[in-house]
Write a protein that holds these residues in place. Structure first.
Motif, PDB file in Angstrom:
ATOM      1  N   THR A  19      -5.719  -6.881  -5.374  1.00 50.58           N
ATOM      2  CA  THR A  19      -5.868  -8.334  -5.332  1.00 50.58           C
ATOM      3  C   THR A  19      -5.473  -8.884  -3.966  1.00 50.58           C
ATOM      4  N   GLY A  20      -5.416  -8.029  -2.970  1.00 50.40           N
ATOM      5  CA  GLY A  20      -5.010  -8.452  -1.643  1.00 50.40           C
ATOM      6  C   GLY A  20      -3.501  -8.469  -1.514  1.00 50.40           C
ATOM      7  N   GLY A  21      -3.022  -9.082  -0.455  1.00 50.30           N
ATOM      8  CA  GLY A  21      -1.596  -9.132  -0.218  1.00 50.30           C
ATOM      9  C   GLY A  21      -1.212  -8.232   0.927  1.00 50.30           C
ATOM     10  N   PRO A  22       0.061  -8.268   1.344  1.00 51.96           N
ATOM     11  CA  PRO A  22       0.536  -7.451   2.452  1.00 51.96           C
ATOM     12  C   PRO A  22       0.331  -5.966   2.181  1.00 51.96           C
ATOM     13  N   TRP A  23       0.034  -5.242   3.239  1.00 52.56           N
ATOM     14  CA  TRP A  23      -0.262  -3.817   3.075  1.00 52.56           C
ATOM     15  C   TRP A  23       0.923  -3.051   2.509  1.00 52.56           C
ATOM     16  N   ARG A  24       2.159  -3.438   2.892  1.00 55.76           N
ATOM     17  CA  ARG A  24       3.328  -2.722   2.376  1.00 55.76           C
ATOM     18  C   ARG A  24       3.445  -2.883   0.868  1.00 55.76           C
ATOM     19  N   GLU A  25       3.272  -4.097   0.385  1.00 52.55           N
ATOM     20  CA  GLU A  25       3.374  -4.327  -1.055  1.00 52.55           C
ATOM     21  C   GLU A  25       2.308  -3.549  -1.806  1.00 52.55           C
ATOM     22  N   ARG A  26       1.121  -3.504  -1.245  1.00 46.30           N
ATOM     23  CA  ARG A  26       0.035  -2.783  -1.906  1.00 46.30           C
ATOM     24  C   ARG A  26       0.317  -1.283  -1.970  1.00 46.30           C
ATOM     25  N   LEU A  27       0.878  -0.726  -0.903  1.00 38.46           N
ATOM     26  CA  LEU A  27       1.184   0.705  -0.901  1.00 38.46           C
ATOM     27  C   LEU A  27       2.397   1.028  -1.771  1.00 38.46           C
TER      28      LEU A  27
ATOM     29  N   ALA B 297      -5.571   3.143  -1.486  1.00 35.49           N
ATOM     30  CA  ALA B 297      -4.537   3.263  -0.456  1.00 35.49           C
ATOM     31  C   ALA B 297      -5.119   3.046   0.928  1.00 35.49           C
ATOM     32  N   LEU B 298      -6.279   3.622   1.179  1.00 34.53           N
ATOM     33  CA  LEU B 298      -6.906   3.445   2.491  1.00 34.53           C
ATOM     34  C   LEU B 298      -7.319   1.998   2.714  1.00 34.53           C
ATOM     35  N   ALA B 299      -7.764   1.326   1.668  1.00 33.67           N
ATOM     36  CA  ALA B 299      -8.143  -0.078   1.797  1.00 33.67           C
ATOM     37  C   ALA B 299      -6.941  -0.942   2.165  1.00 33.67           C
ATOM     38  N   ALA B 300      -5.755  -0.565   1.665  1.00 36.43           N
ATOM     39  CA  ALA B 300      -4.554  -1.321   2.006  1.00 36.43           C
ATOM     40  C   ALA B 300      -4.233  -1.224   3.489  1.00 36.43           C
ATOM     41  N   LEU B 301      -4.620  -0.124   4.124  1.00 34.49           N
ATOM     42  CA  LEU B 301      -4.337   0.093   5.546  1.00 34.49           C
ATOM     43  C   LEU B 301      -5.475  -0.373   6.446  1.00 34.49           C
ATOM     44  N   ASP B 302      -6.551  -0.825   5.852  1.00 35.50           N
ATOM     45  CA  ASP B 302      -7.687  -1.279   6.653  1.00 35.50           C
ATOM     46  C   ASP B 302      -7.286  -2.480   7.515  1.00 35.50           C
ATOM     47  N   GLY B 303      -7.610  -2.409   8.786  1.00 30.27           N
ATOM     48  CA  GLY B 303      -7.298  -3.505   9.693  1.00 30.27           C
ATOM     49  C   GLY B 303      -5.875  -3.509  10.215  1.00 30.27           C
ATOM     50  N   CYS B 304      -5.104  -2.456   9.945  1.00 28.11           N
ATOM     51  CA  CYS B 304      -3.708  -2.406  10.386  1.00 28.11           C
ATOM     52  C   CYS B 304      -3.539  -1.731  11.751  1.00 28.11           C
ATOM     53  N   GLY B 305      -4.645  -1.305  12.349  1.00 28.40           N
ATOM     54  CA  GLY B 305      -4.558  -0.712  13.672  1.00 28.40           C
ATOM     55  C   GLY B 305      -4.466   0.795  13.696  1.00 28.40           C
ATOM     56  N   LEU B 306      -4.555   1.442  12.545  1.00 26.94           N
ATOM     57  CA  LEU B 306      -4.530   2.895  12.495  1.00 26.94           C
ATOM     58  C   LEU B 306      -5.946   3.448  12.597  1.00 26.94           C
TER      59      LEU B 306
ATOM     60  N   ILE C 254       9.068   5.695   5.080  1.00 26.30           N
ATOM     61  CA  ILE C 254       7.694   6.007   5.494  1.00 26.30           C
ATOM     62  C   ILE C 254       6.979   4.737   5.926  1.00 26.30           C
ATOM     63  N   LEU C 255       7.114   3.688   5.139  1.00 25.63           N
ATOM     64  CA  LEU C 255       6.439   2.432   5.465  1.00 25.63           C
ATOM     65  C   LEU C 255       7.048   1.781   6.708  1.00 25.63           C
ATOM     66  N   ASP C 256       8.362   1.930   6.902  1.00 23.84           N
ATOM     67  CA  ASP C 256       8.985   1.443   8.129  1.00 23.84           C
ATOM     68  C   ASP C 256       8.364   2.117   9.347  1.00 23.84           C
ATOM     69  N   GLY C 257       8.172   3.437   9.250  1.00 16.55           N
ATOM     70  CA  GLY C 257       7.587   4.169  10.372  1.00 16.55           C
ATOM     71  C   GLY C 257       6.171   3.727  10.664  1.00 16.55           C
ATOM     72  N   LEU C 258       5.391   3.516   9.611  1.00 22.52           N
ATOM     73  CA  LEU C 258       4.028   3.034   9.803  1.00 22.52           C
ATOM     74  C   LEU C 258       4.022   1.648  10.438  1.00 22.52           C
ATOM     75  N   GLU C 259       4.933   0.799   9.978  1.00 14.92           N
ATOM     76  CA  GLU C 259       4.995  -0.559  10.524  1.00 14.92           C
ATOM     77  C   GLU C 259       5.381  -0.538  11.999  1.00 14.92           C
ATOM     78  N   LEU C 260       6.304   0.344  12.368  1.00 19.70           N
ATOM     79  CA  LEU C 260       6.695   0.467  13.769  1.00 19.70           C
ATOM     80  C   LEU C 260       5.513   0.926  14.622  1.00 19.70           C
ATOM     81  N   LEU C 261       4.751   1.890  14.121  1.00 20.18           N
ATOM     82  CA  LEU C 261       3.575   2.352  14.848  1.00 20.18           C
ATOM     83  C   LEU C 261       2.571   1.226  15.015  1.00 20.18           C
ATOM     84  N   MET C 262       2.338   0.472  13.964  1.00 18.72           N
ATOM     85  CA  MET C 262       1.393  -0.637  14.044  1.00 18.72           C
ATOM     86  C   MET C 262       1.854  -1.683  15.069  1.00 18.72           C
ATOM     87  N   THR C 263       3.156  -1.971  15.050  1.00 15.28           N
ATOM     88  CA  THR C 263       3.693  -2.989  15.975  1.00 15.28           C
ATOM     89  C   THR C 263       3.561  -2.534  17.418  1.00 15.28           C
TER      90      THR C 263
END
Length: 247
Positions: free
Chosen positions: A92-100, A138-147, A232-241
């Motif tokens: 239903t959308g929402g922040p990628w972290r919440e979705r994962l 899961a991949l849809a949640a990361l779409d557009g996050c820069g990965l 794990i999500l912290d690490g992904l967020e750091l990479l995205m930032t």
């Protein structure tokens, strides 16, 4: 299962239902019913109990009659996995972290309901629609996050590996839903097992003793899923930032 043997599983999981016998008392036998019988056996006895002979007996048909629908054990297991995987709710959308986070908890719940899935979902094999829907979500949640696509795939594998590791611990400890009171998960059980040893030899392992004491002081709650998931999500967020900042 080698690539040459994938054809039957692909047809069963992705093709139209096979035509049953034109005549006879078992015209209503379906792939869904076969999978359900196998799942019930595996839930009660483990994956090894769900043999073709055992499933045939459960359905009151001969083993040869079952072969008209499912060519072998590998295809039977593929059908069982597809039938046991919970349906992946539409995002239903929402922040990628919440979705994962929601995705990881849902996957763990599915593995708790059917622990034999841990054994059945290893190696290169044909996946059915439901299993691929989980990956898609899961991949849809990361779409557009820069990965990159490869990074997103690796991130999903990393998350799934963490969830599987927790499920494996719970399975080994018998700590799934309904197995005991709160606080009797793998961490608490390990602390109980080590208690006597640490009382006698704790001076040799001061760091371990301090960690166990701290866990006990906080109620001995098992938080391995949430802790690992958060890191794990912290690490992904750091990479995205960093990527967004051009580093």
């Amino acid at each position: 299962m080698t690539s040459e043997q994938w054809g039957p599983a692909v047809r069963l999981l992705w093709g139209p239902p096979p035509a049953g016998p034109a005549r006879g008392p078992k015209r209503g036998l379906t792939l869904e019913g076969i999978a359900r019988a196998g799942i019930e056996i595996a839930d009660a006895e483990g994956l090894g109990g769900a043999s073709m002979q055992r499933v045939a007996a459960e359905l009151s048909v001969t083993k040869m009659a079952l072969y008209r629908y499912v060519p072998g054990k590998a295809e039977l297991v593929a059908l069982m996995v597809e039938g046991a995987m919970p349906e992946s709710a539409q995002s239903t959308g929402g922040p990628w972290r919440e979705r994962l986070e929601e995705w990881a908890r849902g996957l763990l719940e599915g593995l708790r309901l059917h622990p034999w899935l841990l054994e059945a979902t290893v190696g290169v094999r044909v996946m059915g629609p439901r299993e691929l829907e989980w990956m898609e979500r899961a991949l849809a949640a990361l779409d557009g996050c820069g990965l990159t696509g490869a990074e997103a795939m690796d991130a999903v594998v990393l998350l799934a590996g963490h969830v599987r590791g927790i499920a494996e611990q719970e399975r080994a400890a018998g700590a799934g839903p309904g197995s005991g009171a709160a606080g009797e998960g793998p961490d608490a059980q390990l602390a109980a097992v080590l208690g006597e040893v640490m009382r006698e030899h704790g001076e040799r392992f001061p760091a371990l003793g301090a960690a166990l004491a701290s866990a006990a002081a906080h109620g001995g709650r098992d938080q391995a899923l949430e802790f690992g998931l958060g890191r794990i999500l912290d690490g992904l967020e750091l990479l995205m930032t960093r990527r967004a900042d051009g580093d």
